[in-house]
Design a protein around this motif. Structure first.
Motif, PDB file in Angstrom:
ATOM      1  N   LEU A 213      -3.884  14.666  -0.105  1.00  0.00           N
ATOM      2  CA  LEU A 213      -5.307  14.829  -0.425  1.00  0.00           C
ATOM      3  C   LEU A 213      -5.805  13.537  -1.058  1.00  0.00           C
ATOM      4  CD1 LEU A 213      -5.277  18.364  -2.107  1.00  0.00           C
ATOM      5  CD2 LEU A 213      -5.730  17.837   0.288  1.00  0.00           C
ATOM      6  N   ILE A 214      -6.946  13.030  -0.610  1.00  0.00           N
ATOM      7  CA  ILE A 214      -7.465  11.766  -1.121  1.00  0.00           C
ATOM      8  C   ILE A 214      -8.548  12.037  -2.154  1.00  0.00           C
ATOM      9  CG2 ILE A 214      -8.626   9.610  -0.553  1.00  0.00           C
ATOM     10  CD1 ILE A 214      -7.333   9.770   2.206  1.00  0.00           C
ATOM     11  N   TYR A 215      -8.281  11.591  -3.377  1.00  0.00           N
ATOM     12  CA  TYR A 215      -9.251  11.667  -4.477  1.00  0.00           C
ATOM     13  C   TYR A 215      -9.756  10.261  -4.763  1.00  0.00           C
ATOM     14  CZ  TYR A 215      -7.714  16.438  -5.479  1.00  0.00           C
ATOM     15  OH  TYR A 215      -7.436  17.782  -5.377  1.00  0.00           O
ATOM     16  N   ALA A 216     -11.065  10.136  -4.948  1.00  0.00           N
ATOM     17  CA  ALA A 216     -11.673   8.835  -5.227  1.00  0.00           C
ATOM     18  C   ALA A 216     -12.557   8.936  -6.455  1.00  0.00           C
ATOM     19  CB  ALA A 216     -12.498   8.359  -4.031  1.00  0.00           C
ATOM     20  N   CYS A 217     -12.735   7.800  -7.114  1.00  0.00           N
ATOM     21  CA  CYS A 217     -13.667   7.709  -8.233  1.00  0.00           C
ATOM     22  C   CYS A 217     -14.449   6.411  -8.073  1.00  0.00           C
ATOM     23  CB  CYS A 217     -12.943   7.742  -9.579  1.00  0.00           C
ATOM     24  SG  CYS A 217     -14.084   7.687 -10.991  1.00  0.00           S
ATOM     25  N   LEU A 218     -15.765   6.495  -8.121  1.00  0.00           N
ATOM     26  CA  LEU A 218     -16.619   5.333  -7.900  1.00  0.00           C
ATOM     27  C   LEU A 218     -16.871   4.548  -9.171  1.00  0.00           C
ATOM     28  CD1 LEU A 218     -19.217   6.851  -5.415  1.00  0.00           C
ATOM     29  CD2 LEU A 218     -16.976   5.862  -4.981  1.00  0.00           C
ATOM     30  N   SER A 219     -16.347   5.010 -10.281  1.00  0.00           N
ATOM     31  CA  SER A 219     -16.516   4.320 -11.556  1.00  0.00           C
ATOM     32  C   SER A 219     -15.494   3.196 -11.707  1.00  0.00           C
ATOM     33  CB  SER A 219     -16.353   5.318 -12.710  1.00  0.00           C
ATOM     34  OG  SER A 219     -16.261   4.661 -13.945  1.00  0.00           O
ATOM     35  N   ASP A 220     -15.849   2.195 -12.514  1.00  0.00           N
ATOM     36  CA  ASP A 220     -14.891   1.140 -12.850  1.00  0.00           C
ATOM     37  C   ASP A 220     -13.871   1.619 -13.878  1.00  0.00           C
ATOM     38  OD1 ASP A 220     -16.119  -0.688 -11.151  1.00  0.00           O
ATOM     39  OD2 ASP A 220     -17.481  -1.416 -12.707  1.00  0.00           O
TER      40      ASP A 220
ATOM     41  N   VAL B 158     -12.443   0.959  -3.456  1.00  0.00           N
ATOM     42  CA  VAL B 158     -12.753   2.148  -4.244  1.00  0.00           C
ATOM     43  C   VAL B 158     -11.456   2.644  -4.872  1.00  0.00           C
ATOM     44  CG1 VAL B 158     -13.599   4.532  -4.162  1.00  0.00           C
ATOM     45  CG2 VAL B 158     -14.662   2.774  -2.721  1.00  0.00           C
ATOM     46  N   SER B 159     -11.497   2.992  -6.151  1.00  0.00           N
ATOM     47  CA  SER B 159     -10.321   3.586  -6.791  1.00  0.00           C
ATOM     48  C   SER B 159     -10.005   4.917  -6.117  1.00  0.00           C
ATOM     49  CB  SER B 159     -10.575   3.810  -8.283  1.00  0.00           C
ATOM     50  OG  SER B 159     -10.767   2.591  -8.948  1.00  0.00           O
ATOM     51  N   PHE B 160      -8.755   5.083  -5.708  1.00  0.00           N
ATOM     52  CA  PHE B 160      -8.394   6.354  -5.077  1.00  0.00           C
ATOM     53  C   PHE B 160      -6.928   6.656  -5.324  1.00  0.00           C
ATOM     54  CE2 PHE B 160      -6.735   3.570  -1.832  1.00  0.00           C
ATOM     55  CZ  PHE B 160      -5.716   4.286  -1.226  1.00  0.00           C
ATOM     56  N   LYS B 161      -6.585   7.911  -5.156  1.00  0.00           N
ATOM     57  CA  LYS B 161      -5.212   8.389  -5.214  1.00  0.00           C
ATOM     58  C   LYS B 161      -4.994   9.358  -4.066  1.00  0.00           C
ATOM     59  CE  LYS B 161      -4.266   8.145 -10.213  1.00  0.00           C
ATOM     60  NZ  LYS B 161      -2.966   7.441 -10.143  1.00  0.00           N
ATOM     61  N   SER B 162      -3.861   9.230  -3.407  1.00  0.00           N
ATOM     62  CA  SER B 162      -3.459  10.240  -2.446  1.00  0.00           C
ATOM     63  C   SER B 162      -2.458  11.153  -3.148  1.00  0.00           C
ATOM     64  CB  SER B 162      -2.811   9.603  -1.213  1.00  0.00           C
ATOM     65  OG  SER B 162      -2.340  10.626  -0.351  1.00  0.00           O
ATOM     66  N   ILE B 163      -2.866  12.393  -3.337  1.00  0.00           N
ATOM     67  CA  ILE B 163      -2.036  13.368  -4.046  1.00  0.00           C
ATOM     68  C   ILE B 163      -1.567  14.396  -3.021  1.00  0.00           C
ATOM     69  CG2 ILE B 163      -1.959  15.113  -5.875  1.00  0.00           C
ATOM     70  CD1 ILE B 163      -4.093  13.491  -7.354  1.00  0.00           C
ATOM     71  N   GLY B 164      -0.320  14.267  -2.610  1.00  0.00           N
ATOM     72  CA  GLY B 164       0.218  15.176  -1.608  1.00  0.00           C
ATOM     73  C   GLY B 164      -0.528  15.127  -0.287  1.00  0.00           C
TER      74      GLY B 164
ATOM     75  N   ILE C 196      -3.141   3.651   3.517  1.00  0.00           N
ATOM     76  CA  ILE C 196      -4.500   4.174   3.348  1.00  0.00           C
ATOM     77  C   ILE C 196      -5.311   3.207   2.497  1.00  0.00           C
ATOM     78  CG2 ILE C 196      -5.894   6.070   2.424  1.00  0.00           C
ATOM     79  CD1 ILE C 196      -4.353   6.867   4.888  1.00  0.00           C
ATOM     80  N   ARG C 197      -6.544   2.983   2.900  1.00  0.00           N
ATOM     81  CA  ARG C 197      -7.500   2.187   2.131  1.00  0.00           C
ATOM     82  C   ARG C 197      -8.787   2.988   1.988  1.00  0.00           C
ATOM     83  NH1 ARG C 197      -5.439  -3.125   0.559  1.00  0.00           N
ATOM     84  NH2 ARG C 197      -3.733  -3.542   2.027  1.00  0.00           N
ATOM     85  N   VAL C 198      -9.491   2.769   0.878  1.00  0.00           N
ATOM     86  CA  VAL C 198     -10.838   3.309   0.715  1.00  0.00           C
ATOM     87  C   VAL C 198     -11.713   2.162   0.234  1.00  0.00           C
ATOM     88  CG1 VAL C 198     -12.315   5.038  -0.351  1.00  0.00           C
ATOM     89  CG2 VAL C 198      -9.915   5.588   0.116  1.00  0.00           C
ATOM     90  N   VAL C 199     -12.763   1.850   1.000  1.00  0.00           N
ATOM     91  CA  VAL C 199     -13.654   0.743   0.657  1.00  0.00           C
ATOM     92  C   VAL C 199     -15.098   1.199   0.767  1.00  0.00           C
ATOM     93  CG1 VAL C 199     -12.025  -1.056   1.386  1.00  0.00           C
ATOM     94  CG2 VAL C 199     -13.665  -0.123   3.046  1.00  0.00           C
TER      95      VAL C 199
ATOM     96  N   HIS D 120     -16.466  10.816 -12.065  1.00  0.00           N
ATOM     97  CA  HIS D 120     -15.287  11.678 -12.089  1.00  0.00           C
ATOM     98  C   HIS D 120     -14.565  11.561 -10.747  1.00  0.00           C
ATOM     99  CE1 HIS D 120     -17.514  13.367 -15.478  1.00  0.00           C
ATOM    100  NE2 HIS D 120     -16.399  13.948 -15.866  1.00  0.00           N
ATOM    101  N   TRP D 121     -13.303  11.964 -10.740  1.00  0.00           N
ATOM    102  CA  TRP D 121     -12.540  11.995  -9.501  1.00  0.00           C
ATOM    103  C   TRP D 121     -13.054  13.117  -8.608  1.00  0.00           C
ATOM    104  CZ3 TRP D 121      -9.140   8.240  -8.274  1.00  0.00           C
ATOM    105  CH2 TRP D 121      -8.606   7.463  -9.309  1.00  0.00           C
ATOM    106  N   ILE D 122     -13.256  12.817  -7.331  1.00  0.00           N
ATOM    107  CA  ILE D 122     -13.679  13.832  -6.370  1.00  0.00           C
ATOM    108  C   ILE D 122     -12.764  13.781  -5.160  1.00  0.00           C
ATOM    109  CG2 ILE D 122     -16.101  13.966  -7.060  1.00  0.00           C
ATOM    110  CD1 ILE D 122     -16.751  11.988  -4.799  1.00  0.00           C
ATOM    111  N   CYS D 123     -12.567  14.917  -4.533  1.00  0.00           N
ATOM    112  CA  CYS D 123     -11.812  14.961  -3.284  1.00  0.00           C
ATOM    113  C   CYS D 123     -12.736  14.516  -2.156  1.00  0.00           C
ATOM    114  CB  CYS D 123     -11.292  16.371  -3.026  1.00  0.00           C
ATOM    115  SG  CYS D 123     -10.214  16.484  -1.576  1.00  0.00           S
ATOM    116  N   ILE D 124     -12.319  13.512  -1.369  1.00  0.00           N
ATOM    117  CA  ILE D 124     -13.183  13.003  -0.304  1.00  0.00           C
ATOM    118  C   ILE D 124     -12.588  13.195   1.090  1.00  0.00           C
ATOM    119  CG2 ILE D 124     -14.320  11.324  -1.802  1.00  0.00           C
ATOM    120  CD1 ILE D 124     -12.580   9.138  -0.407  1.00  0.00           C
TER     121      ILE D 124
END
Length: 417
Positions: free
Chosen positions: A148-155, A140-146, A80-83, A44-48
């Motif tokens: 806030l960085i949300y990531a999901c470790l799933s494919d 890592v799949s991520f979105k910056s929403i306003g 921004i990158r998330v790896v 699931h998406w989590i705030c990181i």
């Protein structure tokens, strides 16, 4: 062995009674904890974190979720990158937990070197025919929403985060969280299961008896009440407050500030709720006297009377006010320990001691977080007691806990438990 665990967990899920707290095993068993991390913190998406955790190119911040280690960084193009914090050579961790500043990502083991976009730049002693192009750090799949960085470790990240993105992009725009800075951060380890941490945050049934600092600015009536239990005077006050809420919400929205409650709590994958809440007393901010802690307001804000835009997900809660914001991220450490990481944000140009007083800024939520940690520890200790029997949620003040428990069980079953 996995099938045995799944079957056993399934029996626990089946035994949960509607309108009641979860069976004890769902709070305290190690196999349940491992399943929770896999389902809720990997799939699931989590705030990181926040964009302002890495304000300049070369800034990096490492966050650890279970066995996974993630690097949030800002590259040379200011993106921004998330790896994954896993070297593509033999798997060594590249950076230690916490914040650092780097020009490149260099693995300390064998000096494999990566650009800030994750591309492998240098791999000594691998031969002239070695193809570096297929050995970039795994993104890592991520979105910056306003901001806030949300990531999901799933494919296969859940698609319904689009609703959260749509709602919160508009609501957070005036605060310009991307252009804030972290004025203060605390890491509190609560001695309880992560679900108890989230349940405690989703109700204010306990607030008036346990959070005197918060209740200066927070209105516990906002989270429900039993009208039959109130005196005629208190019932009249509650009705007046509800009428005020309706008027305030209408006025705020007429001025272009979305305020009404939006929730996606059941029959969904991405769990969230947001609403603009009234601030009590002086009405400006969650401080000891409910007045603004910072004279330099966030973003394009020009008003201090716009309440508290609250947002929660299944591993975070947030409060956005005209002068500052409070962002809390929840990370499970074990079946009986949970990290609550709280950050206080101010305008990036605000100066401590000039524009804001740090004690005033942090007092309320430092106290509230410590108080909540004690309550969560008490709840977890009770769930370990052989005498524990799941109890009924208040249909007035704990409806969101019932929804959370229902969502939790539905998502566990959706993933094979």
């Amino acid at each position: 062995m996995l099938q045995t665990f799944a079957s056993s967990i399934s029996s626990l899920l089946d035994s949960r009674a509607d309108g009641h707290s979860l069976p004890a095993g769902l709070y305290n068993r190690e196999d349940v904890f491992e399943a929770d991390v896999d389902v809720f913190f990997r799939k699931h998406w989590i705030c990181i974190g926040l964009e302002c955790d890495v304000p300049e190119p070369g800034d990096a911040n490492v966050i650890e979720i279970g066995n996974s280690s993630l690097i949030i960084l800002r590259d040379d193009d200011n993106q921004i990158r998330v790896v994954h914090n896993v070297c593509r050579h033999r798997g060594s961790r590249i950076l230690d937990a916490g914040s650092s500043v780097v020009s490149k990502l260099v693995c300390p083991y064998h000096q494999w070197t990566y650009e800030l976009d994750g591309e492998l730049a240098y791999a000594p002693h691998m031969g002239a025919d070695f193809d570096k192009s297929c050995k970039s750090l795994r993104p890592v799949s991520f979105k910056s929403i306003g901001g806030l960085i949300y990531a999901c470790l799933s494919d296969n990240p859940p698609a319904d985060i689009e609703h959260l993105e749509e709602v919160m992009t508009e609501r957070l725009a005036p605060y310009d969280i991307r252009n804030t800075k972290v004025a203060f951060q605390t890491d509190v380890v609560e001695h309880g299961n992560w679900k108890l941490t989230m349940e405690n945050n989703r109700e204010c049934y306990h607030c008036s008896a346990n959070h005197p600092e918060l209740c200066v600015s927070f209105v516990d009536l906002d989270f429900g009440f039993d009208p039959e239990s109130l005196s005629p005077e208190d019932r009249e006050q509650a009705e007046q407050h509800q009428a005020l809420y309706a008027d305030k919400t209408k006025s705020w929205e007429a001025d272009g500030y979305p305020s009404a409650a939006v929730e996606q709590l059941v029959d969904c994958e991405t769990n969230f709720r947001t609403q603009r809440l009234i601030i009590s007393g002086a009405g400006e901010s969650q401080t000891p006297d409910a007045t603004a802690a910072s004279s330099k307001l966030l973003g394009t804000m020009t008003r201090k009377d716009l309440g508290d835009t609250h947002l929660w997900g299944h591993n975070s809660w947030n409060h956005f006010m005209g002068d500052h914001a409070v962002v809390a991220i929840v990370i499970p450490l074990s079946a009986d320990k949970t990290l609550v990481r709280t950050k206080w944000l101010v305008h990036k140009d605000a100066v401590e001691g000039v524009d804001y007083d740090l004690e005033k800024l942090t007092n309320v939520w430092v106290a509230t977080t410590d108080q909540d940690a004690e309550l969560v520890a008490r709840s977890h200790a009770g769930a370990l007691d052989p005498a524990y029997v799941p109890g009924p949620y208040s249909r007035f003040s704990e409806t969101n806990l019932d929804k959370f428990a229902t969502w939790y069980i539905d998502r566990m079953r959706a993933h094979g438990y």
